[in-house]
Design a protein around this motif. Sequence first.
Motif, PDB file in Angstrom:
ATOM      1  N   GLU A 254       0.821  -1.185   0.000  1.00 17.55           N
ATOM      2  CA  GLU A 254       0.000   0.000   0.000  1.00 17.55           C
ATOM      3  C   GLU A 254       0.861   1.242   0.000  1.00 17.55           C
ATOM      4  O   GLU A 254       0.472   2.282  -0.456  1.00 17.55           O
ATOM      5  CB  GLU A 254      -0.885   0.041   1.245  1.00 17.55           C
ATOM      6  CG  GLU A 254      -1.890  -1.065   1.247  1.00 17.55           C
ATOM      7  CD  GLU A 254      -1.467  -2.154   2.176  1.00 17.55           C
ATOM      8  OE1 GLU A 254      -0.372  -2.660   2.005  1.00 17.55           O
ATOM      9  OE2 GLU A 254      -2.213  -2.499   3.038  1.00 17.55           O
ATOM     10  N   GLU A 255       2.042   1.143   0.596  1.00 14.88           N
ATOM     11  CA  GLU A 255       2.868   2.328   0.690  1.00 14.88           C
ATOM     12  C   GLU A 255       3.754   2.431  -0.538  1.00 14.88           C
ATOM     13  O   GLU A 255       4.585   3.287  -0.630  1.00 14.88           O
ATOM     14  CB  GLU A 255       3.692   2.278   1.968  1.00 14.88           C
ATOM     15  CG  GLU A 255       2.805   2.336   3.175  1.00 14.88           C
ATOM     16  CD  GLU A 255       3.563   2.125   4.440  1.00 14.88           C
ATOM     17  OE1 GLU A 255       3.310   2.845   5.395  1.00 14.88           O
ATOM     18  OE2 GLU A 255       4.407   1.265   4.500  1.00 14.88           O
ATOM     19  N   GLY A 256       3.564   1.512  -1.455  1.00 12.39           N
ATOM     20  CA  GLY A 256       4.201   1.640  -2.727  1.00 12.39           C
ATOM     21  C   GLY A 256       5.638   1.284  -2.766  1.00 12.39           C
ATOM     22  O   GLY A 256       6.273   1.358  -3.759  1.00 12.39           O
ATOM     23  N   ALA A 372     -10.288 -12.675  -5.861  1.00 11.09           N
ATOM     24  CA  ALA A 372     -10.064 -11.268  -5.547  1.00 11.09           C
ATOM     25  C   ALA A 372      -9.272 -11.183  -4.268  1.00 11.09           C
ATOM     26  O   ALA A 372      -9.228 -12.109  -3.484  1.00 11.09           O
ATOM     27  CB  ALA A 372     -11.395 -10.559  -5.390  1.00 11.09           C
ATOM     28  N   SER A 373      -8.647 -10.042  -4.079  1.00 15.83           N
ATOM     29  CA  SER A 373      -7.850  -9.860  -2.877  1.00 15.83           C
ATOM     30  C   SER A 373      -8.704 -10.067  -1.643  1.00 15.83           C
ATOM     31  O   SER A 373      -9.809  -9.595  -1.547  1.00 15.83           O
ATOM     32  CB  SER A 373      -7.285  -8.442  -2.868  1.00 15.83           C
ATOM     33  OG  SER A 373      -6.728  -8.156  -1.632  1.00 15.83           O
ATOM     34  N   SER A 374      -8.144 -10.800  -0.685  1.00 12.30           N
ATOM     35  CA  SER A 374      -8.840 -10.957   0.575  1.00 12.30           C
ATOM     36  C   SER A 374      -8.680  -9.669   1.344  1.00 12.30           C
ATOM     37  O   SER A 374      -8.010  -8.766   0.932  1.00 12.30           O
ATOM     38  CB  SER A 374      -8.253 -12.131   1.358  1.00 12.30           C
ATOM     39  OG  SER A 374      -6.904 -11.929   1.570  1.00 12.30           O
ATOM     40  N   GLY A 375      -9.277  -9.611   2.508  1.00 13.44           N
ATOM     41  CA  GLY A 375      -9.248  -8.373   3.256  1.00 13.44           C
ATOM     42  C   GLY A 375      -7.880  -7.791   3.393  1.00 13.44           C
ATOM     43  O   GLY A 375      -7.700  -6.610   3.455  1.00 13.44           O
ATOM     44  N   GLN A 376      -6.873  -8.634   3.458  1.00 13.11           N
ATOM     45  CA  GLN A 376      -5.519  -8.146   3.629  1.00 13.11           C
ATOM     46  C   GLN A 376      -4.764  -8.426   2.357  1.00 13.11           C
ATOM     47  O   GLN A 376      -4.719  -9.522   1.877  1.00 13.11           O
ATOM     48  CB  GLN A 376      -4.868  -8.871   4.784  1.00 13.11           C
ATOM     49  CG  GLN A 376      -3.827  -8.030   5.426  1.00 13.11           C
ATOM     50  CD  GLN A 376      -3.818  -8.193   6.897  1.00 13.11           C
ATOM     51  OE1 GLN A 376      -4.834  -8.256   7.506  1.00 13.11           O
ATOM     52  NE2 GLN A 376      -2.680  -8.234   7.472  1.00 13.11           N
ATOM     53  N   LEU A 489     -13.626   7.763   4.501  1.00  5.89           N
ATOM     54  CA  LEU A 489     -14.676   6.848   4.937  1.00  5.89           C
ATOM     55  C   LEU A 489     -14.990   5.793   3.878  1.00  5.89           C
ATOM     56  O   LEU A 489     -15.935   5.020   4.042  1.00  5.89           O
ATOM     57  CB  LEU A 489     -15.951   7.624   5.282  1.00  5.89           C
ATOM     58  CG  LEU A 489     -15.903   8.408   6.597  1.00  5.89           C
ATOM     59  CD1 LEU A 489     -17.159   9.248   6.769  1.00  5.89           C
ATOM     60  CD2 LEU A 489     -15.726   7.470   7.784  1.00  5.89           C
ATOM     61  N   ASP A 490     -14.202   5.755   2.804  1.00  6.23           N
ATOM     62  CA  ASP A 490     -14.407   4.719   1.797  1.00  6.23           C
ATOM     63  C   ASP A 490     -14.050   3.363   2.378  1.00  6.23           C
ATOM     64  O   ASP A 490     -13.180   3.248   3.260  1.00  6.23           O
ATOM     65  CB  ASP A 490     -13.543   4.989   0.568  1.00  6.23           C
ATOM     66  CG  ASP A 490     -14.039   6.190  -0.223  1.00  6.23           C
ATOM     67  OD1 ASP A 490     -15.068   6.759   0.169  1.00  6.23           O
ATOM     68  OD2 ASP A 490     -13.380   6.561  -1.212  1.00  6.23           O
ATOM     69  N   GLN A 491     -14.679   2.319   1.856  1.00  3.50           N
ATOM     70  CA  GLN A 491     -14.463   0.982   2.406  1.00  3.50           C
ATOM     71  C   GLN A 491     -12.999   0.581   2.367  1.00  3.50           C
ATOM     72  O   GLN A 491     -12.474  -0.012   3.298  1.00  3.50           O
ATOM     73  CB  GLN A 491     -15.304  -0.039   1.637  1.00  3.50           C
ATOM     74  CG  GLN A 491     -15.250  -1.439   2.231  1.00  3.50           C
ATOM     75  CD  GLN A 491     -16.221  -2.378   1.559  1.00  3.50           C
ATOM     76  OE1 GLN A 491     -16.898  -2.003   0.602  1.00  3.50           O
ATOM     77  NE2 GLN A 491     -16.292  -3.600   2.037  1.00  3.50           N
ATOM     78  N   GLY A 492     -12.322   0.906   1.297  1.00  2.69           N
ATOM     79  CA  GLY A 492     -10.921   0.508   1.188  1.00  2.69           C
ATOM     80  C   GLY A 492      -9.967   1.303   2.036  1.00  2.69           C
ATOM     81  O   GLY A 492      -8.782   0.978   2.114  1.00  2.69           O
ATOM     82  N   SER A 493     -10.450   2.351   2.680  1.00  3.61           N
ATOM     83  CA  SER A 493      -9.564   3.214   3.473  1.00  3.61           C
ATOM     84  C   SER A 493      -9.652   2.952   4.963  1.00  3.61           C
ATOM     85  O   SER A 493      -8.958   3.596   5.744  1.00  3.61           O
ATOM     86  CB  SER A 493      -9.899   4.688   3.208  1.00  3.61           C
ATOM     87  OG  SER A 493      -9.722   5.008   1.856  1.00  3.61           O
TER      88      SER A 493
END
Length: 684
Positions: A254-256, A372-376, A489-493
């Motif tokens: 996520e931090e690239g 698809a990607s799991s939660g993590q 507040l988006d789900q992915g955030s």
Amino acid sequence: MGPRGRKAPQEQQQQPLSAFLAWMRSSGISWDEGLMSIEEDVAEGCSGVALGVRAKRQVLEGELLCSIPKSAILSPVTTAIAALLEEARIGHGLALTTAAMYEAAIGPASKWHPYLRSMPPREYLPLFWGEGELALLQGTELEGCADEDRTDTSHDYGAVVAPLVAQHPGVFPAARCRLEDFCAAASWVASRAFYVDALHGDALVPLADAFNHKASVVALGKGYVVGEVADRRGRDGSGTSSGSGSDSGSGSDEEGESSEGDGGGSGSEEGGSVGRGSGSGSGAESSDEGSSGDSGGGSQEPGGGFEAVGGGRPVILSSSGAAEWERDGVNLRLEIGICSVDDGGGGGGGNAEANGGSDGSGGEREAEEGPASSGQDDGPGAARGRPAKRRRGGPQQQPPPPPPAATGRLEIVAASAVPAGREIHNTYGEHSNAELLRKYGFALAANPFDSVTLQGGALVEGAAAALGGGGEREARRRVRWLRTHSDLLDQGSEGDLSALPHGRVTPELFALLRVLGAPAAEFDTWRGLADALAGPTGANGSARARTVDGVALAALLDGQDSGSGSEEGSEPAGGDSDGGSDQQEQQRYQARAVARRFQEVAIGGEAAALWTRTMAAALAAAIAEREARYPGGSSLEGDAAELARWRGGGRSEHAAAVRGALQLRVAERTLLQQAARAAQQLLA
């Protein structure tokens, strides 16, 4: 002649470790035997054979510890079924997991048999836990993860691997290529694999995965980038130059930067089903239980180190001389760096940019299919790959001939000094305890990278209650504003809305609370997050930016409309232009990376002026909601006492699972308690 038709080596009547050491020598793997020893049970509490590396004398920064030819690594390119995987268009972690399953299935006929025998039959990850063990994860960040991982792994096997096995009965021994065998191989990939270079992709690297984990900041020298990142940028068309530099591999995709594949660590960026993001970073440090965690070698999330691209020479990831390496009582210096060296052969180039376009399987990395990607993102149930289009006709009995031998080598160098008698560590990335337990099977007692996610809904409800009469309507108005001006507040955030150790929160959580808890008169003047994060208006009418350690809060929010163009790896204005030696400049560059890694907002304390009572009340309510999710009747004190009883409780898989789950709960609840106390002080 097909893989199963190869002449099997004579079975050695040796213990796994001695056979493994002999095999490494015969495979061209070398290490300084006067400097380091490879030992069993260096890490306590592990299932199976728990290897580790110990310094026999003082290790000096820059010393070469070992060298591993790329021909000795197990990757989708070097496996005996490489051509079959390429033909089937299976790539990434799924290709590596399938290769590891196959090589384990053929036993002594495999080139890597002694290496595979040195591993535990499986890394006992939550994927394998029984219901009683999983019940211990109630309320934690990992609740429900095992079901996700099992679903993803079963899907990968059923949709791609099982048909491949059935299509090639003359290649795969079906009795040893079942779903449970695939899961075991996936656990190896999750906990050990790491990105090597653009040709091999993710791979299992003998000896490199014997370096156990320690929490470290992944900070590369100026002018160098993580090999996997360079490869990814090249494929994305963004391009990169060896001098563009990434000073910090945060350990997470996520931090690239580096996390999952910071160029060399143990862990695959996309891992095999159970290890979509395995990786053990490059460089490692030690923590109280970092290496003693219940995982043998561990994956480097990369796993085993980083392939640093730049300058055309091996790179020493120097971390000595920086004053910021101590954090919460943990020394965050890297201890090793793993460098990819191209011998000039054409097969396994060490420069990811030079090979950018091809992945480890020989197939393209775009247009991936699979779960698809799991939660993590980097959890164990997420192998990705692209299945082949089925060909008509009878099953192929033998795969095409293998590809040319890989060239080049990996060199492991000391990134900082290690005293005689101490274990030498790698780092698997800047991971929270939940990530460590899910992918590697252990959690740390002291982990500066730990975090606990708070629910956006609970924060909004807490703010509504604190706002008093009409609070619900006002809270809804602010939620609409947040959805217009941010993705907080988006789900992915939601993972960004986290409490951190020692009474700190992420900048994202602070920004959300700031919007929810600001006085209405002030809120009504804002046009975006930049205004929300600005300080009081000065005498000249201009707003002064709120800062944390001299860095504007707005600059800490990635992707928001804060107007900040700051990027973590960029050179700050007024950077070092005063000359000095290259070594000093590298150290200063890395020191800034460490400082930036921990730009968090304290709850009160030195940041008390940034908080309002409404913000503190909303935070306290969300923490209470989070604490209530743990098993009824349990408490932090009770969990800590139970964990103490299980320490030293044997090397069984069950004991390892119980210790890991309890350590996760204790660490999370300690963190929540610290945040709650800080919030209550603001309300007092």
